[in-house]
Write an enzyme that holds these catalytic residues in place. Structure first.
Site, mmCIF file in Angstrom:
data_model
loop_
_atom_site.group_PDB
_atom_site.id
_atom_site.type_symbol
_atom_site.label_atom_id
_atom_site.label_comp_id
_atom_site.label_asym_id
_atom_site.label_seq_id
_atom_site.Cartn_x
_atom_site.Cartn_y
_atom_site.Cartn_z
ATOM 1 N N SER A 215 -18.983 -1.912 -31.059
ATOM 2 C CA SER A 215 -20.226 -1.451 -29.971
ATOM 3 C C SER A 215 -19.906 -0.022 -30.469
ATOM 4 C CB SER A 215 -20.033 -1.870 -28.529
ATOM 5 O OG SER A 215 -21.190 -1.344 -28.141
ATOM 6 N N HIS B 219 -22.931 -3.017 -32.988
ATOM 7 C CA HIS B 219 -23.493 -3.262 -32.409
ATOM 8 C C HIS B 219 -24.229 -2.071 -31.621
ATOM 9 C CE1 HIS B 219 -25.303 -6.307 -29.177
ATOM 10 N NE2 HIS B 219 -24.320 -5.094 -27.966
ATOM 11 N N ASP C 34 -26.017 -0.121 -28.754
ATOM 12 C CA ASP C 34 -26.935 -0.341 -27.228
ATOM 13 C C ASP C 34 -27.505 1.100 -27.166
ATOM 14 O OD1 ASP C 34 -25.463 -2.672 -26.725
ATOM 15 O OD2 ASP C 34 -23.170 -1.041 -26.545
ATOM 16 N N MET D 111 -30.728 2.298 -24.689
ATOM 17 C CA MET D 111 -30.567 1.851 -23.167
ATOM 18 C C MET D 111 -31.385 3.053 -22.631
ATOM 19 S SD MET D 111 -26.722 1.542 -21.763
ATOM 20 C CE MET D 111 -25.494 0.775 -22.440
ATOM 21 N N HIS E 154 -29.270 -3.994 -29.361
ATOM 22 C CA HIS E 154 -29.619 -5.021 -28.663
ATOM 23 C C HIS E 154 -30.182 -3.756 -27.694
ATOM 24 C CE1 HIS E 154 -26.732 -5.886 -24.366
ATOM 25 N NE2 HIS E 154 -28.274 -6.178 -24.625
ATOM 26 N N MET F 15 -32.157 -2.637 -24.490
ATOM 27 C CA MET F 15 -31.968 -2.722 -23.111
ATOM 28 C C MET F 15 -32.454 -1.580 -22.601
ATOM 29 S SD MET F 15 -27.444 -2.571 -21.789
ATOM 30 C CE MET F 15 -26.633 -2.266 -24.072
ATOM 31 N N MET G 277 -24.631 -11.801 -22.236
ATOM 32 C CA MET G 277 -23.282 -10.685 -21.156
ATOM 33 C C MET G 277 -22.514 -11.240 -20.794
ATOM 34 S SD MET G 277 -25.062 -8.176 -22.399
ATOM 35 C CE MET G 277 -24.591 -6.390 -21.442
ATOM 36 N N ASP H 66 -20.636 -10.965 -25.562
ATOM 37 C CA ASP H 66 -20.705 -8.363 -24.966
ATOM 38 C C ASP H 66 -20.244 -8.366 -24.112
ATOM 39 O OD1 ASP H 66 -21.306 -6.163 -25.170
ATOM 40 O OD2 ASP H 66 -23.763 -5.984 -25.361
HETATM 41 C C1 DX5 Z 1 -23.421 -2.838 -21.720
HETATM 42 C C2 DX5 Z 1 -22.944 -3.528 -23.384
HETATM 43 C C3 DX5 Z 1 -22.116 -3.328 -24.091
HETATM 44 C C4 DX5 Z 1 -20.458 -2.712 -24.445
HETATM 45 C C5 DX5 Z 1 -19.529 -3.311 -24.825
HETATM 46 O O1 DX5 Z 1 -24.035 -2.402 -21.952
HETATM 47 O O2 DX5 Z 1 -24.604 -4.082 -23.851
HETATM 48 O O3 DX5 Z 1 -22.195 -3.358 -25.752
HETATM 49 O O4 DX5 Z 1 -21.084 -1.226 -25.299
HETATM 50 O O5 DX5 Z 1 -18.737 -2.609 -24.021
HETATM 51 P P1 DX5 Z 1 -17.138 -3.158 -24.237
HETATM 52 O O6 DX5 Z 1 -16.612 -3.789 -25.089
HETATM 53 O O7 DX5 Z 1 -16.413 -1.579 -23.518
HETATM 54 O O8 DX5 Z 1 -17.523 -3.861 -22.285
HETATM 55 ZN ZN ZN Z 2 -24.615 -5.002 -26.431
#
Ligand code: DX5
Ligand code: ZN
Length: 217
Positions: free
Chosen positions: A7, A32, A34, A36, A65, A67, A136, A174
């Site tokens: 990530s 990956h 993220d 947000m 991903h 969000m 998740m 994840d």
């Molecule tokens: C959380 C993200 C994850 C996160 C994972 O909202 O979707 O991808 O970055 O990080 P770790 O492995 O530190 O939980």
């Molecule tokens: Zn993620």
């Protein structure tokens, strides 16, 4: 074959190019990302601009991903960047079957993500439109959170739904994943393992090797 997708959220954003190259040189085949919006989740991370910048320096496949609320507003932009997987949350899209089909029509692989509280039944009637199910294992929004154990059972159940329907849908997991719980997730049926802090805190190469040792056990 299990894929490990680091990530990017846990990378050093002041040295992003260095971290991207380091992961690429270590043999990483999927990043990956993220994304947000401060609305679907309480945090704001980064968006298409960062993905385009990374695309300029790396050809590694991207797994975006989203969000964010109303994710379909952004499908075209991720297609233009050339992401491989575009994953949207089952809780964020009113007409998710349509959205998953649009993602495919745009030439990307479609992913449906489930928050920890969302039952696996939510995928049943739309599964044929999805190339990947993202389970998740933390509440989305932040890296470095603790793994929620019920995700393990959920992966097993998602796997059995996929098998019973005769599909080849991939399962991604994840959040809160490290070398201690990695094996149980693979045994439960996970194909793509996302990990941020456990891989990027400290020495990435050593952390990745420890992951591979567990996988090859
Ligand atoms: C959380 C993200 C994850 C996160 C994972 O909202 O979707 O991808 O970055 O990080 P770790 O492995 O530190 O939980
Ligand atoms: Zn993620």
């Amino acid at each position: 074959m299990v894929t490990i997708a680091p990530s990017i959220l846990s990378a050093d954003f002041l040295n992003l190019e260095r971290d991207i190259k380091m992961m690429e040189n270590a043999g990483i085949k999927l990043f990956h990302m993220d994304i947000m919006d401060g609305n679907f989740v309480p945090n704001i991370s980064y968006g298409p601009m960062i993905l385009s910048q990374i695309r300029k320096i790396s050809n590694v496949d991207m797994d975006a991903h989203l969000m964010i609320v109303e994710p379909n507003r952004y499908f075209n932009i991720y297609k233009e960047i050339g992401v491989k997987y575009l994953t949207i949350h089952s809780e964020a899209s009113t007409h998710i079957e349509r959205d998953l089909q649009i993602i495919r029509k745009l030439g990307m692989k479609s992913g449906i993500a489930l928050n920890p509280a969302t039952p696996e039944e939510n995928i049943k009637y739309v599964l044929e439109a999805a190339d990947m199910v993202l389970v998740m294992s933390v509440n989305p929004g932040f890296g470095g959170q603790e793994f929620i154990p019920s995700a393990l059972k959920k992966i097993e159940r998602v796997k059995s739904i996929i098998v019973n329907m005769g599909l080849g849908t991939k399962i991604e997991v994840d959040g809160g994943i490290g070398k201690e719980n990695l094996k149980s997730l693979i045994d439960a049926g996970a194909d793509i393992i996302v990990s941020g802090s456990s891989l990027l805190k400290g020495n990435f190469k050593e952390n990745l090797e420890a992951f591979h040792e567990v996988i090859n056990e």
